[in-house]
Design a protein around this motif. Structure first.
Motif, PDB file in Angstrom:
ATOM      1  N   VAL A 244       0.840  -1.273  -0.038  1.00  0.00           N
ATOM      2  CA  VAL A 244      -0.163   0.040   0.088  1.00  0.00           C
ATOM      3  C   VAL A 244       0.934   1.280   0.092  1.00  0.00           C
ATOM      4  N   GLN A 245       1.000   1.880  -1.082  1.00  0.00           N
ATOM      5  CA  GLN A 245       1.926   2.970  -1.341  1.00  0.00           C
ATOM      6  C   GLN A 245       0.935   4.228  -1.341  1.00  0.00           C
ATOM      7  N   GLU A 246       1.530   5.565  -0.937  1.00  0.00           N
ATOM      8  CA  GLU A 246       0.832   6.792  -1.358  1.00  0.00           C
ATOM      9  C   GLU A 246       0.540   6.768  -2.582  1.00  0.00           C
ATOM     10  N   PRO A 247      -0.761   7.169  -3.077  1.00  0.00           N
ATOM     11  CA  PRO A 247      -0.945   7.623  -4.477  1.00  0.00           C
ATOM     12  C   PRO A 247      -0.183   8.608  -4.998  1.00  0.00           C
ATOM     13  N   ARG A 248       0.348   8.685  -6.283  1.00  0.00           N
ATOM     14  CA  ARG A 248       0.746   9.977  -6.852  1.00  0.00           C
ATOM     15  C   ARG A 248      -0.275  10.756  -7.367  1.00  0.00           C
ATOM     16  N   ALA A 249       0.112  12.024  -7.520  1.00  0.00           N
ATOM     17  CA  ALA A 249      -0.823  12.868  -8.262  1.00  0.00           C
ATOM     18  C   ALA A 249      -1.085  12.465  -9.669  1.00  0.00           C
ATOM     19  N   GLU A 250      -0.159  12.027 -10.448  1.00  0.00           N
ATOM     20  CA  GLU A 250      -0.411  11.454 -11.689  1.00  0.00           C
ATOM     21  C   GLU A 250      -1.354  10.318 -11.572  1.00  0.00           C
ATOM     22  N   ASP A 251      -1.459   9.511 -10.779  1.00  0.00           N
ATOM     23  CA  ASP A 251      -2.188   8.323 -10.651  1.00  0.00           C
ATOM     24  C   ASP A 251      -3.909   8.821 -10.323  1.00  0.00           C
ATOM     25  N   LEU A 252      -3.964   9.747  -9.584  1.00  0.00           N
ATOM     26  CA  LEU A 252      -5.319  10.285  -9.177  1.00  0.00           C
ATOM     27  C   LEU A 252      -5.803  11.191 -10.314  1.00  0.00           C
ATOM     28  N   LEU A 253      -4.990  11.960 -10.973  1.00  0.00           N
ATOM     29  CA  LEU A 253      -5.605  13.051 -12.162  1.00  0.00           C
ATOM     30  C   LEU A 253      -5.854  12.339 -13.454  1.00  0.00           C
ATOM     31  N   THR A 254      -5.205  11.128 -13.592  1.00  0.00           N
ATOM     32  CA  THR A 254      -5.522  10.572 -15.002  1.00  0.00           C
ATOM     33  C   THR A 254      -6.351   9.247 -14.863  1.00  0.00           C
ATOM     34  N   MET A 255      -7.335   9.269 -13.764  1.00  0.00           N
ATOM     35  CA  MET A 255      -8.104   8.093 -13.524  1.00  0.00           C
ATOM     36  C   MET A 255      -9.175   8.213 -14.533  1.00  0.00           C
ATOM     37  N   LYS A 256      -9.751   7.185 -15.008  1.00  0.00           N
ATOM     38  CA  LYS A 256     -10.960   7.042 -16.001  1.00  0.00           C
ATOM     39  C   LYS A 256     -12.251   7.261 -15.269  1.00  0.00           C
ATOM     40  N   GLU A 257     -13.190   7.865 -15.755  1.00  0.00           N
ATOM     41  CA  GLU A 257     -14.603   8.145 -15.217  1.00  0.00           C
ATOM     42  C   GLU A 257     -15.230   6.988 -14.493  1.00  0.00           C
ATOM     43  N   GLU A 258     -14.889   5.758 -15.178  1.00  0.00           N
ATOM     44  CA  GLU A 258     -15.582   4.454 -14.674  1.00  0.00           C
ATOM     45  C   GLU A 258     -14.864   3.982 -13.303  1.00  0.00           C
ATOM     46  N   GLU A 259     -13.457   4.338 -13.067  1.00  0.00           N
ATOM     47  CA  GLU A 259     -12.645   4.191 -12.198  1.00  0.00           C
ATOM     48  C   GLU A 259     -13.061   5.014 -10.929  1.00  0.00           C
ATOM     49  N   VAL A 260     -13.211   6.195 -11.316  1.00  0.00           N
ATOM     50  CA  VAL A 260     -13.652   7.464 -10.295  1.00  0.00           C
ATOM     51  C   VAL A 260     -15.217   7.007  -9.661  1.00  0.00           C
ATOM     52  N   LYS A 261     -15.946   6.519 -10.486  1.00  0.00           N
ATOM     53  CA  LYS A 261     -17.243   6.016 -10.198  1.00  0.00           C
ATOM     54  C   LYS A 261     -17.389   4.918  -8.931  1.00  0.00           C
ATOM     55  N   LYS A 262     -16.296   3.933  -9.404  1.00  0.00           N
ATOM     56  CA  LYS A 262     -16.218   2.909  -8.476  1.00  0.00           C
ATOM     57  C   LYS A 262     -15.633   3.408  -6.812  1.00  0.00           C
ATOM     58  N   LEU A 263     -14.913   4.194  -7.211  1.00  0.00           N
ATOM     59  CA  LEU A 263     -14.375   4.876  -6.045  1.00  0.00           C
ATOM     60  C   LEU A 263     -15.323   5.603  -5.063  1.00  0.00           C
ATOM     61  N   GLU A 264     -16.229   6.088  -5.759  1.00  0.00           N
ATOM     62  CA  GLU A 264     -17.228   6.952  -5.239  1.00  0.00           C
ATOM     63  C   GLU A 264     -18.436   6.077  -4.475  1.00  0.00           C
ATOM     64  N   ASP A 265     -18.376   4.811  -4.948  1.00  0.00           N
ATOM     65  CA  ASP A 265     -19.244   3.822  -4.446  1.00  0.00           C
ATOM     66  C   ASP A 265     -18.756   3.355  -3.059  1.00  0.00           C
ATOM     67  N   ILE A 266     -17.572   3.550  -2.810  1.00  0.00           N
ATOM     68  CA  ILE A 266     -17.154   2.962  -1.636  1.00  0.00           C
ATOM     69  C   ILE A 266     -17.797   3.561  -0.240  1.00  0.00           C
ATOM     70  N   THR A 267     -18.239   2.843   0.608  1.00  0.00           N
ATOM     71  CA  THR A 267     -18.864   3.554   2.007  1.00  0.00           C
ATOM     72  C   THR A 267     -17.896   4.056   2.862  1.00  0.00           C
ATOM     73  N   VAL A 268     -18.066   5.068   3.357  1.00  0.00           N
ATOM     74  CA  VAL A 268     -17.106   5.549   4.311  1.00  0.00           C
ATOM     75  C   VAL A 268     -17.714   6.254   5.289  1.00  0.00           C
ATOM     76  N   TYR A 269     -17.172   6.344   6.582  1.00  0.00           N
ATOM     77  CA  TYR A 269     -17.811   6.889   7.639  1.00  0.00           C
ATOM     78  C   TYR A 269     -16.618   8.020   8.315  1.00  0.00           C
ATOM     79  N   ALA A 270     -17.022   9.296   8.702  1.00  0.00           N
ATOM     80  CA  ALA A 270     -16.142  10.214   8.844  1.00  0.00           C
ATOM     81  C   ALA A 270     -16.545  10.871  10.323  1.00  0.00           C
TER      82      ALA A 270
END
Length: 385
Positions: A244-270
């Motif tokens: 588990v490595q810290e994501p690079r800015a390059e990894d976060l900014l070049t994600m595809k739309e479907e990949e972002v949608k999957k991340l947004e579906d993760i349930t989180v509690y703050a």
């Protein structure tokens, strides 16, 4: 038939015919009256219709009529079309600017990574001749140069010289543990001799050395390893990469739309933010059962501007894998010592199958107090799962 009878019959006949004519006339008059009433009604309807037509004409053609309104709507439509075209042009420009910004950030991220690696290398070089002396009792007004050189000569039979030597950090009242001493040797070979003798003495059970010595290395160095890029290289050549490595800015900014949608579906509690001395702390957690889920959670949180702008995002995870083994780990993200403390706190509370990020925006220096805040809110976030 007599003439009188003929006249009488003729009179009756004429009377009957006159009566019939009168009845027909009356019926005809009734019909004419009905026709006149019908015509009058139609004329009234025509008048009403004319009035309606006049009103409609006014509605259509007057100054504030429908025609003017239609013209106004048409003008508005033209204006709106011009605004839409302007917005499209502006949006296209902003998209281009966003791509430029992404490129700049990616480039900066790569440069920062390179600089961090160079800093680690420089720190390693600057510490090349340094040793750390542990558990040497502190004395008032001590002369460390003379004291340490004499002890090394007495217990290790070595003659050494220091360029500089000092205890690390301020002395804390009530803490009996002596502070570590950092010494920069004049000769690198002296360091190798000291460490060699140190290993021999530590293996000797009869040794009564009043201190022990270790080499000073950058915090990223572990068990005589070296950092090459994002790889940890052991002396035998084996390479370790953290799962588990810290994501690079390059990894976060070049994600595809479907990949972002999957991340947004993760349930989180703050948790709610905790503020102290200008510092702001917040924890966010999710359930996990694999390294892939931990990595996805890490990316999801760091795509959120609220967390991405923080000074530190400390990641801690602990889960039982499909093979039945417990996996855990952490990323300090510059807040050294926070990860292991939070992980121990989660273990003490029997937290499992959880990943937590504790976010901190820096304010006034809090010292060890910051670790307690982080442990508390991390536990609170994990308890929401």
């Amino acid at each position: 038939m007599s003439r009188g009878e003929q006249r009488s019959r003729r009179g009756k006949q004429i009377s009957t015919e006159t009566s019939e004519v009168s009845d027909a006339y009356q019926q005809r008059m009734v019909d004419i009256q009905d026709s006149l009433r019908s015509i009058t009604g139609k004329l009234d309807n025509i008048g009403t219709l004319q009035q309606s037509v006049t009103t409609l004409q006014q509605d259509l053609w007057d100054e504030d009529g429908l025609d003017e309104r239609i013209k106004y709507i048409g003008q508005q439509n033209e204006d709106s079309r011009e605004d839409i075209d302007a917005l499209k042009s502006e949006n296209s420009f902003l998209r281009k600017e966003m791509q430029v910004m992404k490129s700049i950030i990616i480039n900066l991220d790569r440069r920062v990574t390179q600089q961090e690696n160079e800093i680690v290398d420089l720190r390693g070089r600057s510490m090349r001749d340094n040793i750390l002396i542990h558990n040497l009792k502190e004395e008032e007004n001590e002369n460390l140069d003379t004291k340490v050189i004499g002890l090394i000569k007495a217990h290790m039979n070595l003659d050494v010289e220091f360029i500089r030597i000092h205890r690390n950090g301020p002395k804390h009242p009530g803490n009996p543990k002596p502070r570590i001493i950092t010494g920069k040797l004049k000769n690198y070979n002296d360091k190798e001799h000291i460490l060699q003798v140190m290993r021999q003495l530590r293996e000797d059970k009869n040794s009564s050395l009043p201190f022990y010595i270790t080499p000073q290395t950058p915090q990223t160095d572990k068990v005589m390893t070296k950092i090459t890029g994002n790889k940890l290289v052991f002396p035998n050549g084996n390479v370790y990469r953290d799962k588990v490595q810290e994501p690079r800015a390059e990894d976060l900014l070049t994600m595809k739309e479907e990949e972002v949608k999957k991340l947004e579906d993760i349930t989180v509690y703050a948790t709610e933010s905790v503020s102290e001395g200008g510092n702001s702390f917040k924890a966010i957690a999710s359930q996990v059962s694999s390294y892939a889920q931990v990595r996805n959670f890490y990316r999801r949180v760091l795509r959120d501007p609220e967390y991405a702008s923080a000074n530190h995002n400390i990641l801690v995870y602990r889960f039982t894998g499909s093979e039945g083994l417990v996996h855990d780990g952490y990323q300090d993200n510059g807040e050294y010592g926070a990860g292991r403390r939070i992980l121990k706190e989660l273990c003490d509370h029997n937290v499992s199958n959880a990943v937590v990020i504790v976010s901190r925006i820096n304010g006034k220096h809090l010292g060890p107090r910051r670790f307690q805040i982080m442990k508390d809110i991390a536990t609170s976030a994990a308890e929401m799962l």
